[in-house]
Motif scaffolding. Structure first.
Motif, PDB file in Angstrom:
ATOM      1  N   LEU A  20      -0.080   3.331  -1.841  1.00  0.00           N
ATOM      2  CA  LEU A  20      -1.196   4.850  -2.369  1.00  0.00           C
ATOM      3  C   LEU A  20       0.265   5.907  -3.250  1.00  0.00           C
ATOM      4  O   LEU A  20      -0.180   5.998  -4.104  1.00  0.00           O
ATOM      5  N   VAL A  21       1.441   5.961  -1.722  1.00  0.00           N
ATOM      6  CA  VAL A  21       2.567   6.862  -2.979  1.00  0.00           C
ATOM      7  C   VAL A  21       3.543   6.257  -3.979  1.00  0.00           C
ATOM      8  O   VAL A  21       4.241   6.615  -5.021  1.00  0.00           O
ATOM      9  N   SER A  22       3.354   4.565  -3.627  1.00  0.00           N
ATOM     10  CA  SER A  22       4.017   4.008  -4.478  1.00  0.00           C
ATOM     11  C   SER A  22       4.017   3.957  -5.929  1.00  0.00           C
ATOM     12  O   SER A  22       4.356   4.519  -7.005  1.00  0.00           O
ATOM     13  N   PHE A  23       2.128   3.630  -5.599  1.00  0.00           N
ATOM     14  CA  PHE A  23       1.501   3.757  -7.036  1.00  0.00           C
ATOM     15  C   PHE A  23       1.547   5.097  -7.446  1.00  0.00           C
ATOM     16  O   PHE A  23       1.943   5.288  -9.017  1.00  0.00           O
ATOM     17  N   PHE A  24       1.179   6.212  -7.158  1.00  0.00           N
ATOM     18  CA  PHE A  24       0.631   7.466  -7.456  1.00  0.00           C
ATOM     19  C   PHE A  24       2.473   8.211  -8.147  1.00  0.00           C
ATOM     20  O   PHE A  24       2.781   8.531  -8.666  1.00  0.00           O
ATOM     21  N   HIS A  51       9.143  -7.321   4.775  1.00  0.00           N
ATOM     22  CA  HIS A  51       8.418  -8.234   3.272  1.00  0.00           C
ATOM     23  C   HIS A  51       7.014  -7.438   3.028  1.00  0.00           C
ATOM     24  O   HIS A  51       6.805  -7.359   1.237  1.00  0.00           O
ATOM     25  N   TYR A  52       6.385  -7.232   3.446  1.00  0.00           N
ATOM     26  CA  TYR A  52       5.029  -6.530   3.725  1.00  0.00           C
ATOM     27  C   TYR A  52       5.564  -5.270   2.348  1.00  0.00           C
ATOM     28  O   TYR A  52       5.038  -4.556   1.425  1.00  0.00           O
ATOM     29  N   LEU A  53       6.301  -4.703   3.639  1.00  0.00           N
ATOM     30  CA  LEU A  53       6.731  -3.429   2.678  1.00  0.00           C
ATOM     31  C   LEU A  53       7.302  -3.546   1.033  1.00  0.00           C
ATOM     32  O   LEU A  53       7.088  -3.019  -0.162  1.00  0.00           O
ATOM     33  N   VAL A  54       7.998  -4.681   0.821  1.00  0.00           N
ATOM     34  CA  VAL A  54       8.910  -4.974  -0.403  1.00  0.00           C
ATOM     35  C   VAL A  54       7.813  -5.327  -1.598  1.00  0.00           C
ATOM     36  O   VAL A  54       7.772  -4.773  -2.381  1.00  0.00           O
ATOM     37  N   PHE A  55       6.567  -5.896  -0.710  1.00  0.00           N
ATOM     38  CA  PHE A  55       6.353  -6.626  -2.457  1.00  0.00           C
ATOM     39  C   PHE A  55       4.837  -5.370  -2.174  1.00  0.00           C
ATOM     40  O   PHE A  55       3.912  -5.650  -3.529  1.00  0.00           O
ATOM     41  N   ILE A  56       4.450  -4.887  -1.283  1.00  0.00           N
ATOM     42  CA  ILE A  56       3.221  -3.866  -1.414  1.00  0.00           C
ATOM     43  C   ILE A  56       3.944  -2.815  -2.645  1.00  0.00           C
ATOM     44  O   ILE A  56       3.523  -2.402  -3.637  1.00  0.00           O
ATOM     45  N   ALA A  57       5.090  -1.899  -2.085  1.00  0.00           N
ATOM     46  CA  ALA A  57       5.769  -0.976  -3.309  1.00  0.00           C
ATOM     47  C   ALA A  57       6.173  -1.475  -4.467  1.00  0.00           C
ATOM     48  O   ALA A  57       5.973  -1.118  -5.825  1.00  0.00           O
ATOM     49  N   ALA A  58       6.664  -2.938  -4.447  1.00  0.00           N
ATOM     50  CA  ALA A  58       7.200  -3.803  -5.804  1.00  0.00           C
ATOM     51  C   ALA A  58       5.592  -3.751  -6.880  1.00  0.00           C
ATOM     52  O   ALA A  58       5.557  -3.430  -7.789  1.00  0.00           O
ATOM     53  N   ILE A  59       4.961  -4.606  -5.842  1.00  0.00           N
ATOM     54  CA  ILE A  59       3.783  -4.591  -6.859  1.00  0.00           C
ATOM     55  C   ILE A  59       3.025  -3.156  -7.471  1.00  0.00           C
ATOM     56  O   ILE A  59       2.327  -2.751  -9.085  1.00  0.00           O
ATOM     57  N   THR A  60       2.586  -2.132  -5.994  1.00  0.00           N
ATOM     58  CA  THR A  60       2.115  -1.452  -7.116  1.00  0.00           C
ATOM     59  C   THR A  60       2.620  -0.143  -8.029  1.00  0.00           C
ATOM     60  O   THR A  60       1.844   0.487  -8.820  1.00  0.00           O
TER      61      THR A  60
END
Length: 211
Positions: A20-24, A51-60
């Protein structure tokens, strides 16, 4: 001040909170820093899978930037003809190097919307934009995560050691947003035909994109 004081709830909000923070944070132009700091905070230690952190932040963040890009893509309809005429040489410049420009903007901590908005105005290929931006975001997020995970907060401690109140950081965010927003407005107002005519004369050639 400990970096975690800026996001004291990092451990509690988990992956969903990061998303949410990464997206908004990425959806609002020019304010990526809070999401970068949250990502770094969550990467320190072993509580979260890096790795989860990277892809969650990158995709959002990429999805958010794609929205900004698409708004700009359609936004040229509401920009005055005078502004569009000034912008055309710059649009041609970023469009020619669109994939590389999108990647570099995503993979470095520069204000990437300075590149993404002109690419949208130039109607650059949306799929190429998405792929280039996603790859760049993955590179940037891995850099943040790996440094934070393996070196902890030692690389920012000297900067923060004399700061006691996180309000100063928030004010810094606000100043950063104001400066970068002003930069975009400047980009829209500059006479790019005069600026680029000497160095990239091909950008001022008349073509069929006058519509």
């Amino acid at each position: 001040m400990d970096l975690s004081a800026i996001f004291p709830f990092a451990d509690e909000i988990g992956y969903l909170g990061l998303a949410l923070v990464s997206f908004f944070g990425s959806l609002i132009p020019f304010v990526p820093l809070p999401s970068f700091i949250l990502l770094a905070t969550m990467s320190a230690g072993d509580k979260f899978n890096i790795h989860y952190l990277v892809f969650i932040a990158a995709i959002t963040s990429t999805v958010a930037k794609q929205i900004i890009f698409l708004i700009s893509y359609e936004g040229r309809r509401i920009i005055t003809e005078k502004t569009r005429k000034r912008m055309r040489p710059f649009e041609r410049l970023v469009k020619r190097y669109g994939a590389a420009a999108a990647f570099v903007a995503a993979a470095t901590p520069i204000p990437d919307d300075l590149i993404y908005i002109p690419l949208g105005l130039a109607k650059y290929n949306p799929l190429r934009f998405f792929i280039s931006t996603l790859i760049g975001k993955i590179v940037l997020c891995y850099a943040i995560v790996l440094i934070s995970h393996y070196f902890g907060m030692n690389y920012v401690d000297p900067v923060l050691e004399n700061i006691e109140d996180p309000t100063i950081i928030y004010v810094g965010f606000a100043v950063f947003v104001a400066v970068t927003t002003s930069s975009v407005l400047l980009v829209l107002r500059l006479n790019w035909e005069k600026i680029l005519g000497r160095f990239a004369p091909w950008t001022i050639q008349k073509d069929d994109d006058q519509s």
